[in-house]
Every structure is written in C-alpha cells, then in structure tokens.
Design a protein around this motif. Structure first.
Motif, mmCIF file in Angstrom:
data_model
loop_
_atom_site.group_PDB
_atom_site.id
_atom_site.type_symbol
_atom_site.label_atom_id
_atom_site.label_comp_id
_atom_site.label_asym_id
_atom_site.label_seq_id
_atom_site.Cartn_x
_atom_site.Cartn_y
_atom_site.Cartn_z
ATOM 1 N N TYR A 72 0.843 -1.050 0.098
ATOM 2 C CA TYR A 72 -0.059 -0.076 -0.034
ATOM 3 C C TYR A 72 0.933 1.123 -0.066
ATOM 4 O O TYR A 72 0.457 2.217 -0.654
ATOM 5 C CB TYR A 72 -1.037 -0.118 1.195
ATOM 6 C CG TYR A 72 -1.976 1.180 1.289
ATOM 7 C CD1 TYR A 72 -2.942 0.861 0.358
ATOM 8 C CD2 TYR A 72 -1.661 2.258 1.955
ATOM 9 C CE1 TYR A 72 -4.215 2.044 0.159
ATOM 10 C CE2 TYR A 72 -2.830 3.401 1.611
ATOM 11 C CZ TYR A 72 -3.961 3.102 1.101
ATOM 12 O OH TYR A 72 -4.922 4.017 1.075
ATOM 13 N N SER A 104 -1.740 6.473 12.400
ATOM 14 C CA SER A 104 -3.144 6.705 11.406
ATOM 15 C C SER A 104 -3.002 8.005 10.829
ATOM 16 O O SER A 104 -3.687 8.268 10.106
ATOM 17 C CB SER A 104 -4.030 6.480 12.130
ATOM 18 O OG SER A 104 -4.135 7.279 13.010
ATOM 19 N N LYS A 137 2.134 11.104 7.409
ATOM 20 C CA LYS A 137 2.069 11.379 6.086
ATOM 21 C C LYS A 137 3.317 11.423 5.385
ATOM 22 O O LYS A 137 3.425 10.810 3.965
ATOM 23 C CB LYS A 137 1.471 12.988 5.787
ATOM 24 C CG LYS A 137 0.005 13.100 6.171
ATOM 25 C CD LYS A 137 -1.008 12.387 5.681
ATOM 26 C CE LYS A 137 -2.515 13.126 6.104
ATOM 27 N NZ LYS A 137 -3.389 12.052 5.552
ATOM 28 N N ILE A 181 -9.774 -0.407 4.233
ATOM 29 C CA ILE A 181 -9.297 0.399 3.276
ATOM 30 C C ILE A 181 -10.248 0.798 2.030
ATOM 31 O O ILE A 181 -10.211 1.987 1.706
ATOM 32 C CB ILE A 181 -7.857 0.309 2.676
ATOM 33 C CG1 ILE A 181 -6.723 0.509 3.982
ATOM 34 C CG2 ILE A 181 -7.357 0.987 1.457
ATOM 35 C CD1 ILE A 181 -5.516 0.218 3.590
ATOM 36 N N THR A 237 -13.261 2.825 3.883
ATOM 37 C CA THR A 237 -12.895 4.022 4.615
ATOM 38 C C THR A 237 -11.573 4.598 4.348
ATOM 39 O O THR A 237 -11.007 3.916 3.253
ATOM 40 C CB THR A 237 -13.131 3.673 6.169
ATOM 41 O OG1 THR A 237 -13.009 5.167 6.873
ATOM 42 C CG2 THR A 237 -12.133 2.866 6.571
ATOM 43 N N SER A 238 -10.975 5.401 5.067
ATOM 44 C CA SER A 238 -9.722 6.047 4.755
ATOM 45 C C SER A 238 -8.585 5.201 5.556
ATOM 46 O O SER A 238 -8.923 4.348 6.171
ATOM 47 C CB SER A 238 -9.593 7.462 5.418
ATOM 48 O OG SER A 238 -9.584 7.444 6.488
ATOM 49 N N PHE A 239 -7.528 5.216 5.095
ATOM 50 C CA PHE A 239 -6.351 4.499 5.556
ATOM 51 C C PHE A 239 -6.229 5.005 7.199
ATOM 52 O O PHE A 239 -5.948 4.205 8.039
ATOM 53 C CB PHE A 239 -4.851 4.994 4.953
ATOM 54 C CG PHE A 239 -3.660 4.737 5.819
ATOM 55 C CD1 PHE A 239 -3.029 3.421 5.493
ATOM 56 C CD2 PHE A 239 -3.100 5.510 6.322
ATOM 57 C CE1 PHE A 239 -2.067 2.993 6.224
ATOM 58 C CE2 PHE A 239 -1.688 5.063 7.205
ATOM 59 C CZ PHE A 239 -1.381 3.628 6.995
ATOM 60 N N GLY A 240 -6.415 6.375 7.719
ATOM 61 C CA GLY A 240 -6.345 6.763 8.862
ATOM 62 C C GLY A 240 -7.330 6.115 9.875
ATOM 63 O O GLY A 240 -6.952 5.448 10.870
ATOM 64 N N TRP A 241 -8.578 5.864 9.445
ATOM 65 C CA TRP A 241 -9.473 5.305 10.273
ATOM 66 C C TRP A 241 -9.407 3.726 9.966
ATOM 67 O O TRP A 241 -9.482 2.826 11.267
ATOM 68 C CB TRP A 241 -10.906 5.466 9.742
ATOM 69 C CG TRP A 241 -11.453 6.870 10.258
ATOM 70 C CD1 TRP A 241 -11.624 7.913 9.665
ATOM 71 C CD2 TRP A 241 -11.899 7.059 11.770
ATOM 72 N NE1 TRP A 241 -11.888 8.816 10.552
ATOM 73 C CE2 TRP A 241 -11.992 8.269 11.793
ATOM 74 C CE3 TRP A 241 -11.722 6.082 12.821
ATOM 75 C CZ2 TRP A 241 -12.345 8.801 13.102
ATOM 76 C CZ3 TRP A 241 -12.101 6.881 13.995
ATOM 77 C CH2 TRP A 241 -12.477 8.243 13.950
ATOM 78 N N THR A 242 -8.878 3.057 9.087
ATOM 79 C CA THR A 242 -8.375 1.645 8.969
ATOM 80 C C THR A 242 -7.405 1.391 10.087
ATOM 81 O O THR A 242 -7.679 0.381 10.699
ATOM 82 C CB THR A 242 -7.796 1.377 7.676
ATOM 83 O OG1 THR A 242 -8.951 1.606 6.690
ATOM 84 C CG2 THR A 242 -7.412 -0.229 7.853
#
Length: 453
Positions: A94, A154, A157, A219, A222-227
């Motif tokens: 990823y 999470s 960046k 993923i 939802t988003s990477f962060g919430w995953t």
C-alpha cells in the motif's frame, strides 16, 4: 493469581542453589566457613555432604486454569506484536502504490525491518526487567504506548513519520510485550512446553491472518487513517487481557542485570548464531511475496490475501511441531523446520505462475511458523535456572535484532538492482548457514544422532 509465595520450600532451595544465587552469598558465608575450619567442628563436614547432594527438582504445573490463562494472555500479546508485524506485507504494497509511491522497495522495507529490530532488540532489556521485577511492570506501559504508536501511524503522511511511529516506537513497545509473554511460559510448563509455546506463538499467526484481511477490507470502505485507528481500538480491547493474565510464577532473581556467563555455553552461542541467520533470511518472503504476486500479474486484493494464507498456514505450523517436539526432542525439530523452510525459499526461484506462488506460500507459512515457535522452547530447555529464562531469551532476541533490521532491506536492495533471483538467493543462503549452526548446537548438546534431545 498465584504468586511467588506458592513456590514450595524445596523449589526455593533449588532456585537458591544455582551458581548465581550461591555467588551472592559467598561473601557472607566465607567468614563462617573460616571459623568452622579453625574450630575443627563437624559442621563443615555436614555442609560438604549437603553440598554434594543434588538439589530437589523444581516442579511445573504443566496445566491448570492459571497456566492456560497465561497461555491465552501470552498468545494475545503475540497477536498484537508479531501478528501486527506479519501484516507488514500489506503495508509494504500500500505504501509503494498509494502513500509513498516515490520510495523504493528497500526504503519501505526499512520501516518493517526497524520494527522487527526493536521487537528483538528491546528484549535485551525487557527480559532482564521481567526476571528481576515481574511482567506487569513492563506489560502495562508497553501496551499503552503500543496503542499510541498505532494511533500516531494513522495520521502519518511523510516517510520519516512512519519510521518513527510504526518502526521505532511500535517496535520497542511490541518487543517489551513479546519478551515477557514468551519467557513466562517456561515457568509453568516442562513436559508440555513445546505445545504451550506453540499455542502462544500461534497468536502471531492469527494476527497475521486477521489483520491483513481487516486492513484490506477497511481501506476499501474508509480511509487509511480510520483503518489503522480501528486496529488501535482492537488492541485496546485485547491487551488488557494480557496485562491481567500474564503473571510470573517463580520468585524474582537478583544479581547482575545481564548474564554474560551464558555465552560461555557453546550450545547457547550456536543457537543464538543459528537463529540470527535463520531470521536474517526468513523475513524476506513475508515482506516481498505480495510484491512478487503483483509482478506475476495478480490483483492487489489477491496479493493481500497471500499474506493471510501465509500466516493462516503458519498457525498449525506453530502448534503441531511443538506437540511433536515434546515427544521426539525440541533440538531435533528445530533443525528440521529451518531445513525445509530453506528448501522452500530456494524453490521460490522456480515459481512462474500465480497458482505456483499460492502453493509455495502455503507450505512456507507452515514451516516458517515451526522455525519461529520452536526457538523459545529450545532456549527454555537449556537455561540452568528458570528464574533466568527471560534474560537468556532476551539476550538472544537482542542479538537477533540486527538480523531483523538488516535482512529485508538487503533483500530489497538486491531486488531493486538485480531482481528477485538475487534477493531469494540471499535469503536461501542465510537459511543454509543458520541450519548448519543449529546442527552443531544439537551435536554438542547430545552427540547421539538418533537421541531424543
């Protein structure tokens, strides 16, 4: 929970009769012995006779509610530590394709390798702290910080942020959880130690199955962060069980923080060196099988499921060999497992189709799981004093940290410059060297080839 107070007086006598324990009393006893010698009393003769008598053996529960609760808590600890690392192949794919597309495979591999390095390296300290002060003084703060590292990941960046949060902080906390969870098993099991250790290490396999599937599905929705935050919340719900159930049984040891005299034992040195080379090569498939799947034209989702297949087959591979090892010798089985694993890594060179890769992944998962689960059981077998088990295992893990740090990046660099053949050859060669050293350790431990050792 049973504490050190539950140890019988005979067991305490045995524990206090180890070389280290006797050395701590030498200064106080020297004056008394000198007076007895000068007076020519019969006390000295009685003491000499008592010294020559072997101490009574320390007993182990080998079962019972508390012992199996410790196994449960330790398995959860490995689910959240090594199980999370086993899912790094998903992160690797990823990061390369979405979050960090400008980075090379060996750049990304450094994140997971640093994580593995600190898992092993922090055991150098965590093992001694466990022996001297107990499990919970490590487990509770490490669990809190591990959840913190996942939550920080999470929101990362930049590349350096992933290195700090997922690699360094996460690895240190996972190692602080992993070492006491493995070390405590030797205090509860003797005859069933291989089986119990296999069940504990199987927790990492279960994590390697569930977490990649969880990541891949979340993923997409939802988003990477919430995953990643969902993983953090899962760890909160699990690690409190570890903190409650994993508790030492034997009294805490005193003396020096480390035990350098362990390296006077050639069997211990060869086992540590053999494990170093095995780990140096064995993590290459864990990291690069998903990218190799993409190289063969498999979809991204299928490459993720390969990680789950690998870890799913490693579950029986970590349980069944432990049961077999209890009957036919743990030293014998720890040679067989890396031998087959090395053969499978070399077989990777001949894989040209997705179907072949799936079959190879399944077999590799089983036998690599055996290599990982048997090492702590073998280490516990050669430790002279059960109260020193955490330190012995921790020192071995600390040395192995260098293998975890450098193995996959070396393979990644070879992959980038020379292709998969070079990376696979490096991993296979490491397995050959590691297996040879383990064979040497077995022959020194027991020269009889067909003996149960």
């Amino acid at each position: 929970m049973t504490t050190a107070a539950s140890i019988s007086s005979k067991e305490m006598e045995t524990l206090n009769n180890t070389p280290q324990a006797r050395s701590e009393k030498d200064l106080d006893n020297s004056d008394i012995k000198r007076e007895e010698a000068e007076e020519g009393t019969m006390v000295e003769q009685a003491n000499d006779t008592e010294k020559q008598a072997p101490p009574p053996a320390v007993t182990f529960p080998d079962g019972g509610l508390q012992a199996w609760l410790v196994v449960l808590g330790a398995a959860i600890a490995l689910f959240c530590s090594f199980g999370y690392v086993n899912a790094f192949g998903v992160y690797e794919a990823y990061y390369l394709s979405v979050l960090l597309p400008t980075r090379t495979p060996d750049d990304i591999a450094w994140i997971g390798s640093i994580q593995i390095c600190f898992i092993f390296g922090s055991g150098l300290v965590a093992g001694s702290v466990f022996d001297r002060y107990g499990a919970r003084i490590i487990l509770i703060p490490a669990s809190i910080l591990l959840v913190t590292s996942v939550m920080l990941t999470s929101v990362c960046k930049e590349y350096y942020q992933f290195l700090l949060c997922q690699g360094i902080l996460g690895g240190m906390c996972q190692g602080a959880i992993f070492t006491p969870a493995v070390g405590v098993i030797g205090q509860y099991f003797m005859k069933k130690r291989g089986a119990a250790m296999g069940l504990v290490v199987a927790g990492s396999s279960l994590g390697g199955v569930i977490l990649p599937i969880m990541i891949a599905n979340l993923i997409e929705k939802t988003s990477f962060g919430w995953t990643v935050r969902a993983i953090g919340f899962l760890f909160i719900g699990l690690l409190w069980i570890t903190c409650v159930t994993v508790v030492e049984r034997l009294p805490h040891r005193a003396g020096t923080f480390f035990l350098p005299e362990a390296f006077k034992d050639p069997v211990y040195c060869l086992l540590v060196a053999g494990n170093f080379f095995v780990l140096w090569g064995m993590f290459t498939p864990f990291f690069f099988i998903p990218t190799f799947a993409l190289h063969l034209g498999m979809s991204n989702s299928m490459s993720v499921y390969l990680v789950s297949i690998l870890n799913g087959l490693s579950f029986p591979g970590r349980v069944l060999p432990g049961i077999v090892a209890d009957k036919f010798g743990r030293m014998n089985c720890i040679i067989i497992a890396p031998t087959v694993t090395g053969i499978l890594i070399w077989s990777w060179l001949g894989v040209k189709t997705p179907a072949g890769l799936i079959v190879l992944t399944a077999f590799f998962g089983f036998w690599s799981g055996s290599s990982i689960s048997l090492f702590p059981a073998v280490m516990a077998q050669i430790v002279p004093n059960p109260r020193e088990m955490g330190t012995y295992i921790g020192m071995a893990m600390g040395i192995s940290g260098a293998a975890g740090l450098t193995g996959s990046p070396i393979a990644g660099a070879l992959l980038e410059k020379h292709g998969y053949t070079a990376a696979i050859s490096f991993a296979g060669t490491c397995m050959i060297i590691g297996t040879f050293l383990l064979i040497c350790a077995r022959l020194i431990y027991n020269p009889k080839i067909f003996a149960i050792a």
